[in-house]
Scaffold this motif. Structure first.
Motif, short mmCIF file in Angstrom:
data_model
loop_
_atom_site.label_atom_id
_atom_site.label_comp_id
_atom_site.label_asym_id
_atom_site.label_seq_id
_atom_site.Cartn_x
_atom_site.Cartn_y
_atom_site.Cartn_z
N MET A 170 31.27 19.28 32.46
CA MET A 170 30.20 17.98 32.80
C MET A 170 28.75 18.42 32.74
O MET A 170 27.84 17.51 32.27
N ILE A 171 28.61 19.45 33.28
CA ILE A 171 27.04 20.36 33.21
C ILE A 171 26.68 20.28 31.68
O ILE A 171 25.58 20.08 31.48
N VAL A 172 27.65 20.95 30.94
CA VAL A 172 27.14 21.14 29.47
C VAL A 172 26.84 19.73 28.90
O VAL A 172 25.98 19.71 28.13
N CYS A 173 27.74 18.96 29.25
CA CYS A 173 27.62 17.63 28.67
C CYS A 173 26.19 17.03 28.81
O CYS A 173 25.60 16.17 28.05
N PHE A 174 25.83 17.13 30.11
CA PHE A 174 24.75 16.47 30.82
C PHE A 174 23.49 17.27 30.27
O PHE A 174 22.43 16.56 29.74
N ILE A 175 23.55 18.58 29.74
CA ILE A 175 22.41 19.14 29.01
C ILE A 175 22.41 18.59 27.47
O ILE A 175 21.07 18.48 27.12
N VAL A 176 23.42 18.58 26.86
CA VAL A 176 23.40 17.94 25.67
C VAL A 176 22.68 16.67 25.73
O VAL A 176 22.14 16.24 24.94
N GLY A 177 23.40 15.90 26.62
CA GLY A 177 22.67 14.43 26.72
C GLY A 177 21.40 14.32 26.85
O GLY A 177 20.51 13.49 26.39
N TRP A 178 20.85 15.13 27.88
CA TRP A 178 19.37 15.21 28.25
C TRP A 178 18.54 15.69 27.08
O TRP A 178 17.56 15.44 26.68
N TYR A 179 18.94 16.75 26.33
CA TYR A 179 18.63 17.19 25.08
C TYR A 179 18.21 15.96 23.94
O TYR A 179 17.18 16.01 23.49
N ILE A 180 19.33 15.32 23.83
CA ILE A 180 19.38 14.26 22.81
C ILE A 180 18.19 13.19 23.07
O ILE A 180 17.59 12.88 22.30
N LEU A 181 18.11 12.89 24.37
CA LEU A 181 17.39 11.91 24.99
C LEU A 181 15.74 12.42 24.75
O LEU A 181 14.69 11.79 24.68
N GLU A 182 15.55 13.65 25.29
CA GLU A 182 14.22 14.16 25.56
C GLU A 182 13.53 15.06 24.58
O GLU A 182 12.23 15.20 24.45
N ARG A 183 14.54 15.55 23.71
CA ARG A 183 13.94 16.55 22.68
C ARG A 183 14.13 16.30 21.35
O ARG A 183 13.83 16.85 20.54
N SER A 184 14.93 15.50 21.05
CA SER A 184 15.31 14.92 19.70
C SER A 184 14.72 13.63 19.17
O SER A 184 14.35 12.71 20.07
N TYR A 185 14.45 13.20 17.86
CA TYR A 185 13.99 12.05 17.37
C TYR A 185 15.16 10.95 17.77
O TYR A 185 14.80 9.85 17.72
N TRP A 186 16.22 11.48 17.75
CA TRP A 186 17.14 10.23 17.74
C TRP A 186 17.11 9.79 19.53
O TRP A 186 17.27 8.56 19.35
N GLY A 187 16.54 10.54 20.27
CA GLY A 187 16.38 9.88 21.67
C GLY A 187 15.15 8.85 21.41
O GLY A 187 15.40 7.84 22.34
N ARG A 188 14.21 9.36 20.70
CA ARG A 188 13.08 8.20 20.67
C ARG A 188 13.59 6.96 20.11
O ARG A 188 13.21 5.75 20.39
N TYR A 189 14.35 7.18 19.01
CA TYR A 189 15.09 5.85 18.35
C TYR A 189 15.94 5.05 19.40
O TYR A 189 15.72 3.76 19.46
#
Length: 317
Positions: A170-189
């Motif tokens: 769960m923690i690893v998944c949350f880190i991945v989810g946070w990265y997608i939203l906060e650090r990737s252009y997909w999150g901005r989309y």
């Protein structure tokens, strides 16, 4: 109080609620709630809907909804167990195929929403009904059990005999989810589409392709949650994930993700997951009836959505 302090208080309010719940349940349970063994139990309990809430966060951020989450969890339970027990498929192959199936269901939702234009509520409700029925057909309406002991690694095994592997997942998944939203252009989309889909399209964002990705990710995380649940219970039930979409949506909305899209943080969702876990565990310790637990969770969801709607109206004026 200055504007900066007000903003800081508002952004951290969910964590203050979490701390308050811990204090209340610790007092009311005579210290039972705060015992390390019970905290480990809470981590095990929240792992399933904590993992699934990551995909749901992406969906709600674009002002969508995924009612098929619970049926995907059930389908993965049944399909993975069916492969391992009825056909002797290797554990890891069965897990990969099951998560691939869940992702495929998510992509099907994306096709219905993005390409055909079916409203997300109807499309995912149709998927929920279809794959809930498919689970019964696959299992013949009977539980499936008897897989190898090594499958316990996803839900029962603990690192050092203390910290659950499912909590680590769960923690690893949350880190991945946070990265997608906060650090990737997909999150901005995701934020752009949730804020104004038409404007996002005009700015060059391929909205349909992004919606495919979002619903695919929702299916993927729901599938992973289903694997963790199957490992925990040791038996595939045709009702395993029934109603889980409600808990997952509650966690996400309680965590501050706006139902109108375009606003929310993964850190808030983490707090929402922990609050629902504490609320459920605390009521169980206090011997609160399951029916009253349903009432309380419904009230929590209604209040969370109400606060979000009132906040949006205030900002609009």
């Amino acid at each position: 109080m200055t504007a900066e302090r007000k903003n800081a208080l508002r952004s951290n309010a969910i964590w203050l609620v979490f701390i308050g719940l811990i204090i209340i349940f610790t007092i009311m349970s005579n210290g039972m709630f705060i015992k390390p063994s019970n905290l480990i139990v809470i981590l095990r309990q929240v792992a399933v809907y904590g993992i699934a809430s990551i995909g749901m966060t992406f969906v709600i951020l674009i002002a969508g909804i995924d009612l098929s989450t619970g049926s995907i969890i059930t389908l993965v339970n049944v399909f993975c167990a069916w492969l391992m027990v009825n056909h002797g498929v290797n554990m890891w192959v069965a897990v990969i195929l099951s998560i691939a199936l869940a992702t495929g269901v998510g992509l099907l939702n994306g096709f219905m929403v993005a390409t055909i234009g079916i409203p997300a509520l109807i499309a995912t409700f149709a998927s929920q009904t279809i794959f809930e029925g498919a689970s019964y057909l696959l299992a013949g309406g009977m539980p499936i059990s008897g897989f190898t002991k090594s499958f316990d690694i996803f839900g029962k095994t603990a690192i050092g005999g203390v910290f659950p592997v499912c909590a680590v997942i769960m923690i690893v998944c949350f880190i991945v989810g946070w990265y997608i939203l906060e650090r990737s252009y997909w999150g901005r989309y995701f934020y752009a589409i949730g804020g104004n889909e038409e404007a996002a399209e005009l700015s060059g964002i391929r909205v349909a392709r992004t919606e495919y990705l979002i619903y695919g990710l929702s299916g993927f995380f729901a599938g992973l949650a289903g694997i963790v649940m199957l490992s925990r219970t040791g038996s595939a039930q045709c009702t395993a994930g029934k109603g889980y979409e409600f808990d997952v949506i509650t966690c996400v909305v309680l965590g501050g993700v706006s139902v109108t899209g375009g606003y929310g943080k993964m850190t808030g969702v983490i707090a929402g997951v922990l609050i629902i876990g504490c609320l459920t565990n605390g009521m169980i310790l206090m011997n609160v009836s399951e029916y009253w637990q349903m009432v309380v969770k419904g009230i929590v969801l209604a209040v969370a959505v109400g606060i979000d709607c009132m906040s949006r109206k205030k900002q609009a004026t």
